[in-house]
Design a protein around this motif. Structure first.
Motif, PDB file in Angstrom:
ATOM      1  N   LEU A 168      38.872  36.598  49.048  1.00  0.00           N
ATOM      2  CA  LEU A 168      39.294  37.641  48.120  1.00  0.00           C
ATOM      3  C   LEU A 168      38.112  38.340  47.470  1.00  0.00           C
ATOM      4  O   LEU A 168      38.274  39.021  46.462  1.00  0.00           O
ATOM      5  CB  LEU A 168      40.211  37.046  47.044  1.00  0.00           C
ATOM      6  CG  LEU A 168      41.583  36.571  47.532  1.00  0.00           C
ATOM      7  CD1 LEU A 168      42.342  35.909  46.406  1.00  0.00           C
ATOM      8  CD2 LEU A 168      42.382  37.739  48.080  1.00  0.00           C
ATOM      9  N   LEU A 169      36.925  38.202  48.052  1.00  0.00           N
ATOM     10  CA  LEU A 169      35.710  38.754  47.455  1.00  0.00           C
ATOM     11  C   LEU A 169      35.837  40.229  47.143  1.00  0.00           C
ATOM     12  O   LEU A 169      35.548  40.679  46.038  1.00  0.00           O
ATOM     13  CB  LEU A 169      34.535  38.527  48.399  1.00  0.00           C
ATOM     14  CG  LEU A 169      33.197  39.163  48.000  1.00  0.00           C
ATOM     15  CD1 LEU A 169      32.699  38.533  46.714  1.00  0.00           C
ATOM     16  CD2 LEU A 169      32.167  38.996  49.105  1.00  0.00           C
ATOM     17  N   ALA A 170      36.291  41.035  48.107  1.00  0.00           N
ATOM     18  CA  ALA A 170      36.332  42.476  47.903  1.00  0.00           C
ATOM     19  C   ALA A 170      37.282  42.839  46.778  1.00  0.00           C
ATOM     20  O   ALA A 170      36.984  43.674  45.932  1.00  0.00           O
ATOM     21  CB  ALA A 170      36.748  43.186  49.191  1.00  0.00           C
ATOM     22  N   PRO A 219      41.435  41.934  51.479  1.00  0.00           N
ATOM     23  CA  PRO A 219      40.827  40.607  51.589  1.00  0.00           C
ATOM     24  C   PRO A 219      39.755  40.559  52.684  1.00  0.00           C
ATOM     25  O   PRO A 219      39.939  41.100  53.773  1.00  0.00           O
ATOM     26  CB  PRO A 219      42.004  39.698  51.947  1.00  0.00           C
ATOM     27  CG  PRO A 219      43.222  40.444  51.528  1.00  0.00           C
ATOM     28  CD  PRO A 219      42.892  41.883  51.731  1.00  0.00           C
ATOM     29  N   VAL A 220      38.639  39.900  52.379  1.00  0.00           N
ATOM     30  CA  VAL A 220      37.553  39.723  53.338  1.00  0.00           C
ATOM     31  C   VAL A 220      37.179  38.249  53.419  1.00  0.00           C
ATOM     32  O   VAL A 220      37.575  37.441  52.580  1.00  0.00           O
ATOM     33  CB  VAL A 220      36.311  40.559  52.954  1.00  0.00           C
ATOM     34  CG1 VAL A 220      36.622  42.047  52.961  1.00  0.00           C
ATOM     35  CG2 VAL A 220      35.758  40.128  51.595  1.00  0.00           C
ATOM     36  N   THR A 221      36.412  37.902  54.440  1.00  0.00           N
ATOM     37  CA  THR A 221      35.900  36.542  54.586  1.00  0.00           C
ATOM     38  C   THR A 221      34.510  36.479  53.961  1.00  0.00           C
ATOM     39  O   THR A 221      34.029  37.445  53.357  1.00  0.00           O
ATOM     40  CB  THR A 221      35.827  36.153  56.068  1.00  0.00           C
ATOM     41  OG1 THR A 221      34.753  36.866  56.686  1.00  0.00           O
ATOM     42  CG2 THR A 221      37.131  36.471  56.793  1.00  0.00           C
ATOM     43  N   ASN A 222      33.812  35.350  54.149  1.00  0.00           N
ATOM     44  CA  ASN A 222      32.457  35.235  53.609  1.00  0.00           C
ATOM     45  C   ASN A 222      31.393  35.647  54.618  1.00  0.00           C
ATOM     46  O   ASN A 222      30.211  35.400  54.417  1.00  0.00           O
ATOM     47  CB  ASN A 222      32.194  33.814  53.098  1.00  0.00           C
ATOM     48  CG  ASN A 222      32.334  32.766  54.197  1.00  0.00           C
ATOM     49  OD1 ASN A 222      32.628  33.096  55.346  1.00  0.00           O
ATOM     50  ND2 ASN A 222      32.138  31.513  53.828  1.00  0.00           N
ATOM     51  N   THR A 223      31.801  36.287  55.719  1.00  0.00           N
ATOM     52  CA  THR A 223      30.841  36.838  56.677  1.00  0.00           C
ATOM     53  C   THR A 223      30.451  38.236  56.218  1.00  0.00           C
ATOM     54  O   THR A 223      31.226  39.184  56.364  1.00  0.00           O
ATOM     55  CB  THR A 223      31.437  36.884  58.096  1.00  0.00           C
ATOM     56  OG1 THR A 223      31.785  35.558  58.500  1.00  0.00           O
ATOM     57  CG2 THR A 223      30.445  37.475  59.079  1.00  0.00           C
ATOM     58  N   THR A 224      29.270  38.342  55.616  1.00  0.00           N
ATOM     59  CA  THR A 224      28.817  39.595  55.008  1.00  0.00           C
ATOM     60  C   THR A 224      27.339  39.795  55.302  1.00  0.00           C
ATOM     61  O   THR A 224      26.556  38.841  55.275  1.00  0.00           O
ATOM     62  CB  THR A 224      29.031  39.569  53.481  1.00  0.00           C
ATOM     63  OG1 THR A 224      30.433  39.466  53.194  1.00  0.00           O
ATOM     64  CG2 THR A 224      28.503  40.833  52.824  1.00  0.00           C
ATOM     65  N   ALA A 225      26.967  41.026  55.575  1.00  0.00           N
ATOM     66  CA  ALA A 225      25.555  41.363  55.790  1.00  0.00           C
ATOM     67  C   ALA A 225      25.243  42.673  55.086  1.00  0.00           C
ATOM     68  O   ALA A 225      26.037  43.616  55.138  1.00  0.00           O
ATOM     69  CB  ALA A 225      25.253  41.476  57.279  1.00  0.00           C
ATOM     70  N   THR A 226      24.093  42.726  54.424  1.00  0.00           N
ATOM     71  CA  THR A 226      23.602  43.960  53.819  1.00  0.00           C
ATOM     72  C   THR A 226      22.396  44.432  54.611  1.00  0.00           C
ATOM     73  O   THR A 226      21.437  43.678  54.813  1.00  0.00           O
ATOM     74  CB  THR A 226      23.229  43.740  52.345  1.00  0.00           C
ATOM     75  OG1 THR A 226      24.412  43.376  51.614  1.00  0.00           O
ATOM     76  CG2 THR A 226      22.652  45.011  51.736  1.00  0.00           C
TER      77      THR A 226
END
Length: 389
Positions: free
Chosen positions: A3-5, A218-225
């Motif tokens: 639920l990060l986003a 809803p998003v997962t914890n796979t994130t890249a900046t």
């Protein structure tokens, strides 16, 4: 964590402006409502261009060879913007507006200044293109476009000396005018449904465009900046950071992962994130190898696939993280053949040879699977894998 986003959005809910998106043209286009000078229109949202433009009342419709055709041929969703009904309209004398797109469509007119509102975010004295002539194949719903890329791609010229006049696009002016809490916007594009893809009506609830916050899905914890890839004016080579000129939202792709990908070089550093393009346009070697695993058929410049096929897995590695594409996005409806049978094409198509100057595209086929956030001050893009939906 998934639920990060949504959590980030709610932290700044009082000042974040969110525009809901609808689908059009068989869900190949994503539209938002825009109010200009008190008049409301549906427009395409496009991270692959920078100008905001509207067809103006009385526009001339042309075919792609420049010959006049009936106004209905252009397929705009209204008669166009009427400057006489606006109290905030200001013409911009001695200017011309001219833009072309990759499919051959083009539009021309002049520039003007207006008050523009999208999703509750209002920008005053915004430069826009007023289209007097259009070679356009519309969806019967949109009347223009909202460009979200960098100022270097704007398309206004001073007619007295024939030089380009770069200006701040809508979101850049919103930041300059301190209208939002954070200098980034975020997009979540939902995939459409088969039923909606075959309907001429707008497809509601197809995502969000958030200004100053994160799109609420809803998003997962796979994130890249990732740093946005600009280019060097001196060498035209992709660069980022000091000395870079920015235009598109280009990113470094470390590799593509799919059956057979280990046998070919797949990294590509001239790839843009473009909400205005339906398909992924990949280097020839990538498209050929992937579609071979798909048992695709090449004809008329496209890879055709069986509409009932199971798409091979495909993933994009960005910033050391692997982002997967749902197989449903890799089978794209492409109308019917002469016998009335449904046709489909691969979502991953050939964008040409991988050579100096080539630019490839991660379009809606990829963007359906992620939330993408564009920070125009840090010149960074954050990509987060969406929860399965």
């Amino acid at each position: 964590m998934f639920l990060l986003a949504l959590s980030i959005l709610l932290l700044g809910a009082a000042s974040v402006d969110v525009a809901p998106l609808v689908g059009a043209q068989h869900d190949y286009e994503y539209l938002a409502n825009i109010t200009v000078g008190g008049q409301t229109f549906s427009v395409i949202i496009d991270t692959g261009s920078s100008d905001t433009w509207l067809a103006q009342k009385g526009f001339a419709c042309l075919n792609l060879t420049g010959h006049p055709v009936p106004a209905a041929t252009c397929g705009f969703g209204s008669q166009g913007f009427d400057s006489k009904l606006s109290k905030s309209f200001q013409p911009y004398p001695s200017t011309s507006f001219y833009i072309t797109y990759g499919d051959g469509e083009y539009l021309s007119g002049a520039a003007a200044f207006e008050t523009v509102t999208v999703g509750g975010l209002t920008v005053t004295h915004q430069e826009i293109g007023m289209v007097a002539s259009a070679a356009w194949t519309g969806d019967g719903i949109n009347t223009g476009l909202l460009g979200l890329a960098y100022p270097s791609l704007t398309s206004v010229e001073n007619t007295s000396h024939g030089q380009g006049m770069l200006y701040n696009p809508f979101f850049f002016n919103a930041v300059k005018q301190n209208k939002i809490p954070h200098p980034y916007f975020s997009i979540a594009l939902n995939r459409g449904t088969i039923t909606a893809e075959h309907s001429p009506r707008p497809d509601p609830h197809l995502g969000y465009l958030a200004f100053g916050g994160i799109a609420p899905v809803p998003v997962t914890n796979t994130t890249a900046t990732l740093p946005v890839q600009g280019f060097s004016i001196a060498t035209h080579a992709p660069v980022s950071g000091a000395g870079a000129t920015y235009s598109y939202y280009g990113v470094d792709v470390q590799k593509y992962v799919f059956p057979g990908s280990a046998a070919i070089f797949t990294a590509q550093n001239s790839t843009i994130l473009d909400s205005g393009t339906t398909l992924n346009l990949m280097p020839s070697a990538v498209a050929q190898k992937y579609n071979a695993a798909f048992n695709a058929t090449w004809r008329d410049g496209q890879y055709y696939v069986d509409c009932a096929a199971k798409a091979p897995p495909f993933a994009v590695v960005l910033g050391g993280k692997t982002f997967t594409i749902d197989g449903r996005d890799q089978i794209v409806s492409f109308g019917k053949d002469a016998d009335g049978k449904e046709m489909c094409i691969s979502g991953t198509q050939d964008g040409g040879p991988d050579m100096q100057g080539s630019v490839f595209i991660l379009g809606d086929v990829f963007l359906h699977n992620v939330v993408t956030t564009f920070d125009i001050q840090k010149n960074q893009v954050t990509v987060s894998q969406r929860q399965h939906y």
